[in-house]
Design a protein around this motif. Sequence first.
Motif: not given
Length: 566
Positions: A34-41
């Motif tokens: 989730a952190v990686r997805a949030g960082s990409e967004a």
Amino acid sequence: MKTPQLHDSRRYTGPNLLLPGAGAVLEVNGDDAAVRAGSEAWRRHLGPLLEAVGWGASEVAVDFTRGGATLAFSAPIDTLYAACELNEVAWSCAVADLDGTAPAESVDAALTRVRHAIAAEAAPRWHELARAARDHDVTFLWDDDEISLGVGAGSRTWPVSDLPAVADVPWGEIYDLPIVMVTGTNGKTTTVRLLGAIGRAADRVPGFSSTDGVFVGSQLFDGGDYSGPGGARAVLRHREVTFPILETARGGMQRRGLGVDHAAAVAITNIAEDHLGEFGVPDLEALAEIKFLITKAAGPGSKVVLNADDEETVARACSISAPIVWCSTDEHNVVVQGHVASGGDAYVLEGDAIVHHRGSVCETITSVADVPIALGGAARHNIANAITATALAAIVGVSNAQIAQGLSEFAGDATDNPGRANVYEIDGFRVIADFAHNPHGQRAFLEMVQALPAKRHFVLLGQAGDRSDESIRELTRIAWEGTPDRIYIKEMDEHRRGREKGEIPQLIEEELLAAGAPQAAIVHAASELEAVELALSEAQPGDLLGLPVHAQRQAVLDLLASRQAR
């Protein structure tokens, strides 16, 4: 997938792990995916937002840790609060993407708000003065209240509300002084205090920031923990200071970045386990990365002083471009030998002397017998601190004779070095008190106590609750290696940190018994002060008491001073 949470939004005010200078930073926590997805967004939304406010050239950086990430971008120093607002807007848009909802505030409305914040914060004269400082090759320091140019006796400071025009600055009176910076897990404060004594011996006015406060000359200027950027500015702006020394702790570097972007000499005393798993520092490698941030201040003409006896430091030394000066308490250290053979600088303990090698040239600085804090050679960690201070002082132009004098005049008692291997003579027995608080520091302290001759050895033992069981057991085994005649196990209610009452003392006793300690050698006390009082009541002439104190430090030191005075 659970949405990651925003943990912190703050400013980087100097060079840091992710950026070369000032910027805005977010800390987010959550499941790794989730952190990686949030960082990409976040990155997708941040780019257009930066373009919209005229910051399209900003440097963007992301650093992932277990269960979290740090998200940062560079921004002008005078508009960092507005930059933090923009960072939070980008994150709120990223969260909305993950949740499949619309942001609570429209992007247009958010941009309008941030543009107003930028306009309100913007201070063009800051940038004019910063550029002029670079042109005149002097230090530029800033905070929310003041801006200064130059260092110490060569500095001038103005309130941000009344900044001079560049043409009105008395440039002929403004100059820099060589700055010394010291970091590491243990030994920072002692090394800084030793440098202060060396500075006084060299007829300079030392100013140093430390975990104990800001000192100018021999006087306390401001008490408290000033080992961060604020303490650095206080020293560098004080116009009596001619020998600036900055203790630079992990916390300040990690949260705010370096207090200054250049220094003549920087040192890393050692890198060892301390609060791992906290503050976003999962392991020793991450801690080393933070400590090595200080080397970013070593620019052209600077040197870096490193501990050749520290494995983590040696492993990372190849990342440094500045010239290295190695230090060691082992004259056979292979790192030092190879460095010297290739013409490099090193300061080494040879026999009972501190010796400087520069290629084939060799000079003796002083004898360990003339360094009081070495306790006749038993305090190996203090010899290491003295060697580091020697190397740093030499880099900034202090002579060998002045270095030797400063080391000899530093008594290491509760006046010169409070809480660090302070020796008390009481009723014919000796007491040594120290603030050693992590396994590395306590090992050094216990080894010193065991190396000193005595009729009987008494040791105080305890640990904070945030240490692992194995770390506490290891410390216990180290304490028993010297087979002390008595071990006083202290309960520290102030530092149980989630542990049950009696849990850590029981763990220590179990490990002592498993290591072969007789039950009769173990004494329990309900508090640190009570343990010290018990030890004092049982001590006889010729005994030696080793007391690592943490929970009731001042009360213990006051008690020891009172008993010694009697």
